[in-house]
Design a protein around this motif. Structure first.
Motif, mmCIF file in Angstrom:
data_model
loop_
_atom_site.group_PDB
_atom_site.id
_atom_site.type_symbol
_atom_site.label_atom_id
_atom_site.label_comp_id
_atom_site.label_asym_id
_atom_site.label_seq_id
_atom_site.Cartn_x
_atom_site.Cartn_y
_atom_site.Cartn_z
ATOM 1 N N GLN A 197 8.090 10.813 16.859
ATOM 2 C CA GLN A 197 9.276 10.027 16.572
ATOM 3 C C GLN A 197 8.843 8.718 15.912
ATOM 4 O OE1 GLN A 197 11.983 9.525 19.831
ATOM 5 N NE2 GLN A 197 13.021 7.789 18.938
ATOM 6 N N TYR A 198 9.462 8.408 14.788
ATOM 7 C CA TYR A 198 9.107 7.209 14.039
ATOM 8 C C TYR A 198 10.286 6.227 14.115
ATOM 9 C CZ TYR A 198 5.255 9.872 12.067
ATOM 10 O OH TYR A 198 4.117 10.605 11.912
ATOM 11 N N ASN A 199 9.968 4.965 14.256
ATOM 12 C CA ASN A 199 11.023 3.968 14.301
ATOM 13 C C ASN A 199 10.454 2.616 13.905
ATOM 14 O OD1 ASN A 199 13.682 2.934 14.806
ATOM 15 N ND2 ASN A 199 13.912 4.579 16.333
ATOM 16 N N ILE A 200 11.319 1.604 13.958
ATOM 17 C CA ILE A 200 10.928 0.264 13.520
ATOM 18 C C ILE A 200 10.907 -0.680 14.713
ATOM 19 C CG2 ILE A 200 11.875 0.648 11.222
ATOM 20 C CD1 ILE A 200 14.331 -0.922 12.070
ATOM 21 N N PRO A 201 10.177 -1.786 14.609
ATOM 22 C CA PRO A 201 10.167 -2.767 15.697
ATOM 23 C C PRO A 201 11.581 -3.238 16.024
ATOM 24 C CG PRO A 201 8.435 -3.259 14.113
ATOM 25 C CD PRO A 201 9.271 -2.182 13.503
ATOM 26 N N GLY A 202 11.844 -3.365 17.327
ATOM 27 C CA GLY A 202 13.145 -3.811 17.775
ATOM 28 C C GLY A 202 14.121 -2.689 18.047
ATOM 29 N N ALA A 203 13.757 -1.455 17.690
ATOM 30 C CA ALA A 203 14.660 -0.324 17.898
ATOM 31 C C ALA A 203 14.635 0.111 19.365
ATOM 32 C CB ALA A 203 14.267 0.832 16.993
ATOM 33 N N THR A 204 15.555 0.986 19.720
ATOM 34 C CA THR A 204 15.589 1.591 21.053
ATOM 35 C C THR A 204 15.123 3.035 20.944
ATOM 36 O OG1 THR A 204 17.396 0.179 21.803
ATOM 37 C CG2 THR A 204 17.059 2.250 22.987
ATOM 38 N N VAL A 205 14.104 3.369 21.719
ATOM 39 C CA VAL A 205 13.537 4.717 21.713
ATOM 40 C C VAL A 205 13.942 5.402 23.007
ATOM 41 C CG1 VAL A 205 11.432 6.072 21.745
ATOM 42 C CG2 VAL A 205 11.624 4.099 20.211
ATOM 43 N N SER A 235 3.228 1.807 20.114
ATOM 44 C CA SER A 235 2.991 3.122 19.505
ATOM 45 C C SER A 235 1.978 3.898 20.332
ATOM 46 C CB SER A 235 2.469 2.956 18.076
ATOM 47 O OG SER A 235 3.425 2.339 17.254
ATOM 48 N N GLY A 236 2.183 5.165 20.453
ATOM 49 C CA GLY A 236 1.222 5.987 21.184
ATOM 50 C C GLY A 236 1.854 7.262 21.689
ATOM 51 N N VAL A 237 1.116 7.933 22.583
ATOM 52 C CA VAL A 237 1.557 9.205 23.151
ATOM 53 C C VAL A 237 2.181 8.939 24.509
ATOM 54 C CG1 VAL A 237 0.854 11.481 23.944
ATOM 55 C CG2 VAL A 237 -0.223 10.473 21.929
ATOM 56 N N PHE A 238 3.393 9.423 24.716
ATOM 57 C CA PHE A 238 4.068 9.308 25.995
ATOM 58 C C PHE A 238 4.096 10.690 26.654
ATOM 59 C CE2 PHE A 238 5.302 5.626 23.675
ATOM 60 C CZ PHE A 238 5.526 4.636 24.618
ATOM 61 N N GLN A 239 3.767 10.698 27.919
ATOM 62 C CA GLN A 239 3.626 11.950 28.659
ATOM 63 C C GLN A 239 4.619 11.953 29.821
ATOM 64 O OE1 GLN A 239 -0.073 12.297 30.793
ATOM 65 N NE2 GLN A 239 -0.035 14.522 30.813
ATOM 66 N N TYR A 292 4.689 16.036 25.830
ATOM 67 C CA TYR A 292 4.203 14.850 25.122
ATOM 68 C C TYR A 292 5.120 14.508 23.970
ATOM 69 C CZ TYR A 292 -0.156 15.939 27.552
ATOM 70 O OH TYR A 292 -1.103 16.206 28.505
ATOM 71 N N LYS A 293 5.168 13.251 23.655
ATOM 72 C CA LYS A 293 5.923 12.762 22.499
ATOM 73 C C LYS A 293 5.147 11.602 21.897
ATOM 74 C CE LYS A 293 9.815 12.240 20.021
ATOM 75 N NZ LYS A 293 10.475 13.304 19.273
ATOM 76 N N THR A 294 4.821 11.715 20.623
ATOM 77 C CA THR A 294 4.138 10.632 19.917
ATOM 78 C C THR A 294 5.179 9.694 19.316
ATOM 79 O OG1 THR A 294 2.277 12.072 19.392
ATOM 80 C CG2 THR A 294 2.508 10.060 18.104
ATOM 81 N N VAL A 295 5.085 8.426 19.662
ATOM 82 C CA VAL A 295 6.011 7.416 19.152
ATOM 83 C C VAL A 295 5.235 6.502 18.202
ATOM 84 C CG1 VAL A 295 7.526 5.488 19.726
ATOM 85 C CG2 VAL A 295 7.460 7.526 21.189
ATOM 86 N N ILE A 296 5.694 6.410 16.984
ATOM 87 C CA ILE A 296 5.049 5.573 15.971
ATOM 88 C C ILE A 296 6.034 4.473 15.561
ATOM 89 C CG2 ILE A 296 3.921 5.498 13.734
ATOM 90 C CD1 ILE A 296 2.485 7.188 15.832
ATOM 91 N N ILE A 297 5.645 3.239 15.798
ATOM 92 C CA ILE A 297 6.487 2.094 15.442
ATOM 93 C C ILE A 297 5.875 1.412 14.222
ATOM 94 C CG2 ILE A 297 7.550 -0.033 16.255
ATOM 95 C CD1 ILE A 297 8.439 2.530 17.699
ATOM 96 N N ARG A 298 6.610 1.393 13.139
ATOM 97 C CA ARG A 298 6.141 0.787 11.891
ATOM 98 C C ARG A 298 7.232 -0.117 11.325
ATOM 99 N NH1 ARG A 298 3.889 6.239 8.894
ATOM 100 N NH2 ARG A 298 1.936 6.478 10.049
ATOM 101 N N LYS A 308 11.132 16.765 11.700
ATOM 102 C CA LYS A 308 9.785 17.056 12.179
ATOM 103 C C LYS A 308 8.815 15.978 11.735
ATOM 104 C CE LYS A 308 6.290 20.716 12.109
ATOM 105 N NZ LYS A 308 5.933 22.057 11.576
ATOM 106 N N GLU A 309 8.036 15.496 12.705
ATOM 107 C CA GLU A 309 6.954 14.564 12.432
ATOM 108 C C GLU A 309 7.417 13.368 11.596
ATOM 109 O OE1 GLU A 309 4.213 14.909 13.951
ATOM 110 O OE2 GLU A 309 4.539 16.927 14.715
ATOM 111 N N GLY A 310 8.585 12.818 11.933
ATOM 112 C CA GLY A 310 9.071 11.646 11.240
ATOM 113 C C GLY A 310 9.657 11.919 9.880
ATOM 114 N N LYS A 311 9.912 13.180 9.574
ATOM 115 C CA LYS A 311 10.490 13.538 8.285
ATOM 116 C C LYS A 311 11.690 14.460 8.519
ATOM 117 C CE LYS A 311 6.057 13.200 5.891
ATOM 118 N NZ LYS A 311 5.034 13.895 5.084
ATOM 119 N N TYR A 312 12.639 14.378 7.585
ATOM 120 C CA TYR A 312 13.805 15.250 7.645
ATOM 121 C C TYR A 312 13.687 16.227 6.489
ATOM 122 C CZ TYR A 312 18.222 15.985 10.056
ATOM 123 O OH TYR A 312 19.212 16.487 10.860
#
Length: 906
Positions: free
Chosen positions: A345-353, A411-415, A428-434, A501-505
């Motif tokens: 999951q990709y998102n931006i700083p300040g977002a809610t995950v 950012s990282g892997v959440f289990q 697992y879910k990989t969260v990438i904050i950019r 998938k993987e931060g892409k639609y």
């Protein structure tokens, strides 16, 4: 002895390219990717190594945790066993439990290994002896088993004078306490023995015996405590009609289909009686479903609907009633996530995950979350672990983790770990904050053998099946994607499949069996939202449908024209048209080569005012034979596909005119087996086959009719397609039609004499012919046999006469003619035509050999039925292949690979 266990976790400091679920356990060089159980004996050396491979970091921290449950959030239920990579101890009772290793990099990425359940086994029982006396006024006497020093928990059995108390009839007054204790007056515990209501026959020796379970000591028995019990000489218990339930037992957690025993133990004086009730307070009796046994009740077969069912046990005396509920609980099921979410999951700083895996489970569960900065928080080491990373909210009731105002360093892997007594699952879910990035879209269709992709252009062959794909990206991940199709192909718009998938639609448009109508421009768009603003991106994709040029004959048959291969025949005095067709995408160009210039050439690109998108026709029209009696021409076409020129030519097409005539020389021929003897005969047992031929130009069309000559109506009727079938063959100036019955003639034609009429017709007239057919019971082989028999008799008589003449000549020439000889010959001649009488002749002499069973099982030979099954006559050469054949009607051939089958024949 050393037991070495390696728990391995793979972590990266950038976006985790490997699925974190690939952590595994190594035990004696065996790898386990799920939780594992290790049994060891007390006193063994336990050495556990926690290994990892971290890309881009030289600093990795390890921490071992030991708890009494697989995972735990409670400080008082877990302890830090070691902060070293290798943890070594001499195993004792304190080391039994669940070990997990937390591997954390310097950058903060963290992941747990699978759980290692270490069971330290020991069975150290010391017998303790005691004496006790049951006093006359005691309603409840309690015998306690001494502390049992064994792991895993052993099986406990109470005995009186060496006999299991469950097998002794003591009026339900001596009971082994199991399950849950509900009394607080008598200090009763599980595995105690309670003796109720003084009786003098309670005296004896009572023992608490234990039997070891597990791997190392299983089956070993010992006595933990032995009691010598006496009773007073007299008693004076007061009849107070009291009743009090001491313990209840729901029998554990059964599975569907199991039988379960519910128990209930009570005290009172006089001894209480028991009643059992279901959830509707209906008193239970022994039936197909239940078996009621005073202090216990058996549910014979558990159903899924029995889960969480509440039964009631009632202990009664004359004036007292004590009731306790017993809840039947089915065994837990292994937890299962019921939501499918993407790995990243990709998102931006300040977002809610929001991380929500869903959950499907039965039974009590524990949930644990682990991830970037979460490990200390979840293990209660530091409540500020998410400081400067985001605001954390754990909703364990719904298995949802929410991080609001998330920052890049989160950012990282959440289990997510969910477990109960039945098992454990993790996801697992990989969260990438950019930083934010407006939506972008790219054409990502891949080339195949049927399509070629160049940038945003797709070149497809006609009939291909492929997937047009475009991919949207951005941060946050685009929330939708669409592909607009040309108006002519709107029907395929519903086949768009969207994948996040993987931060892409990704949009996949499924195109099935491409035609030229699919060609055109497709528009793919995606969007995301940045600070409330919609950011949209689009790309145009061009689809061209292509096919190499192919040139074919396009001339057609008419009333006055016949096309056979490359030959086009016209009728004298009538116009004729011949043409060829070039097909391809893009539409090809066409050219013509001619021997004569006597016809008119035209190019056709429309049919019924509809543009031919993939073909072009070139046509030559001839007014009549006086303008051009003969001609020939050749068509060639070419088109260009992706810069390559393709060409194709058809063979030379020849034109000629012939005289017109109506059908003549029409005749019907019988193709049956009897036709050689009589062209009108057809056997009942054969298929009727008639062939009608006609000479004409243009070629003829045929009509078949038939009638029964013996019928009163005597009219022709048309053939039906159920009983008859026809086929037509044409060649220059001739037409042939084959008629045959579907089945034998006897099945369809019940009469004897029939007439079949064949009518040949073209534009200049028609001609009919009739063929008489006689249906006979004679077969072809019968007629042939009679002929052969007649010829054979004549030849036989001729041979006898020849022999007689030669014999007379021989006697005369030798001068030894005798009357007796002549008499013999006369007699021979006279008798030659008399009926032959059977003559018994001895069978020729043959040697016999006893065949082995193996020989018989692998050979094919003739055996007389009246002979011994293993005696086969053979000639001196002993060749089975030349063995004589006895009595044709009695012989049989035996071919078998099984001696059993052979012997059964005799």
């Amino acid at each position: 002895m050393y037991l070495i266990i390696v728990l391995l976790s793979y972590i990266t400091t950038e976006v985790l390219s490997s699925d974190p679920s690939e952590v595994f356990i190594t035990v004696d060089e065996k790898y386990f990717k799920t939780n594992s159980v290790i049994n060891i004996k007390s006193g063994q050396t336990l050495s556990i190594e926690c290994a990892s491979s971290v890309i881009g970091s030289d600093s990795v921290n390890y921490k071992w945790y030991l708890s009494k449950r697989p995972y735990t959030q409670q400080v008082n239920q877990r302890e830090e066993a070691s902060s070293s990579k290798v943890f070594t101890v001499t195993a004792n009772s304190t080391h039994t439990g669940y070990y997990m290793c937390l591997i954390r990099s310097e950058e903060g990425y963290a992941v747990f290994t699978p759980v290692l359940h270490v069971v330290v086994e020991y069975f150290d029982i010391e017998t303790v002896s005691a004496k006790t006396t049951i006093e006359p006024n005691e309603k409840v006497a309690v015998l306690k088993c001494s502390q049992i020093n064994a792991n895993p928990a052993p099986i406990v059995t109470w005995k009186k004078d060496g006999v299991d108390v469950r097998n002794i009839n003591l009026d339900s007054n001596v009971m082994h306490v199991t399950g849950k204790v509900v009394d607080k007056q008598y200090n009763i515990e599980e595995n105690d023995l309670v003796i109720l209501n003084y009786q003098d026959n309670y005296a004896g020796t009572y023992s608490c015996d234990v039997e070891a379970t597990g791997s190392f000591f299983k089956g070993r028995t010992a006595t933990a405590k032995s009691y010598s019990v006496k009773t007073a000489a007299s008693f004076s218990l007061m009849n107070d009609n009291s009743s009090q339930i001491l313990f209840i037992d729901n029998g554990g957690k059964p599975k569907v289909g199991d039988a379960i025993t519910l128990r209930c133990g009570a005290c009172g004086y006089p001894t209480p009686s028991y009643e059992w009730y279901d959830t509707a307070d209906k008193k239970l009796q022994t039936s197909d479903v239940y078996e009621v046994l005073e202090t216990s009740m058996i549910v014979k077969s558990i159903k899924a609907t029995d889960d969480d069912t509440e039964y009631k046990c009632a202990a009664l005396t004359a004036t007292s009633k004590s009731v306790e509920s017993i809840r039947l609980t089915l065994s837990d099921t292994v937890p299962k996530f019921n939501k499918t979410i993407e790995n990243s999951q990709y998102n931006i700083p300040g977002a809610t995950v929001i991380l929500d895996f869903g959950l499907e489970v039965k039974g009590d569960i524990d949930i644990m979350w682990n991830g970037q900065g979460l490990d200390k928080f979840i293990l209660n080491d530091d409540s500020t672990a998410m400081a400067n990373r985001g605001d954390l909210n754990l909703d364990n009731d719904n298995n949802v983790l929410t991080i609001s105002n998330i920052q890049k360093n989160a950012s990282g892997v959440f289990q997510c770990i969910v477990y109960n007594e039945a098992g454990m699952v993790s996801a697992y879910k990989t969260v990438i904050i950019r930083e934010s990035q407006p939506a972008q879209v790219a054409h990502t269709t891949a080339s195949t053998t049927d399509i070629t992709v160049k940038g945003n252009d797709i070149h497809s062959v006609r009939g291909a099946n492929f997937t047009m794909q475009c991919t949207g990206s951005g941060n946050p991940t685009p929330s939708d994607i669409s592909i607009d199709v040309p108006d002519s192909t709107s029907a395929i718009a519903s086949s768009l499949v969207k994948v996040n998938k993987e931060g892409k639609y990704i949009g996949n448009l499924l195109i099935d069996k491409v035609t030229e109508q699919y060609a055109g421009v497709y528009k793919c768009c995606t969007h995301n939202f940045i600070k409330g603003l919609k950011e949209t991106a689009c790309v145009n994709i061009s689809l061209a449908v292509e096919e190499k040029v192919s040139v074919t004959q396009h001339s057609e048959d008419t009333d006055y024209t016949l096309v056979i291969g490359t030959q086009v025949y016209g009728t004298t005095g009538y116009p004729l048209s011949a043409s060829c067709k070039a097909t391809g995408l893009p539409r090809p160009t066409i050219s013509i080569k001619r021997n004569n210039d006597c016809g008119t050439v035209s190019t056709i690109t429309k049919s019924n005012d509809i543009e031919l998108t993939d073909s072009v026709i070139i046509q030559v029209d001839y007014a009549n034979d006086t303008v051009c009696n003969t001609d020939s021409f050749q068509c060639c076409g070419n088109n260009t596909i992706q810069g390559t020129l393709y060409s194709d030519c058809y063979d030379w097409i020849t034109i000629s005119f012939v005289d017109q005539e109506k059908p003549n020389d029409v005749k019907i021929e019988n193709s049956g087996n009897l036709a050689s003897d009589d062209s009108s005969l057809v056997s009942l047992m054969e298929t009727l086959e008639l062939n009608c031929s006609a000479k004409s130009f243009p070629e003829s069309e045929f009509t078949w009719e038939y009638r029964n000559s013996e019928s009163a109506s005597n009219t022709f009727q048309k053939l039906d397609s159920i009983s008859f079938q026809t086929s037509v063959t044409k060649s220059k100036g001739f037409t042939y039609s084959m008629l045959n019955t579907i089945g034998t003639a006897g099945d369809l034609l019940k009469g004897t004499n029939y007439e079949f009429q064949c009518t040949a017709k073209n534009v200049f007239g028609q001609t009919s012919v009739i063929k008489s057919i006689q249906i006979t019971s004679s077969a072809a082989n019968q007629v042939s046999a009679s002929v052969y028999l007649g010829v054979g008799i004549v030849l036989f008589i001729a041979a006898l006469v020849a022999v007689f003449i030669m014999y007379i000549f021989f006697i005369i020439s030798s001068g030894k003619k005798k009357r007796s000889d002549l008499g013999i010959m006369s007699c021979l001649v006279c008798k030659c035509c008399e009926p032959k009488q059977p003559v018994d002749r001895p069978a020729p002499h043959y040697d016999y050999k006893l065949l082995s069973l193996e020989k018989m099982a692998t050979n094919s030979f003739h055996v007389p039925l009246y002979s011994h099954p293993r005696l086969v006559p053979v000639e001196p050469s002993e060749s089975l292949s030349r063995a004589p054949v006895y009595r044709e009607l009695e012989q049989m051939t035996i071919q078998t690979n099984s001696m059993n089958k052979y012997e059964q024949l005799f």
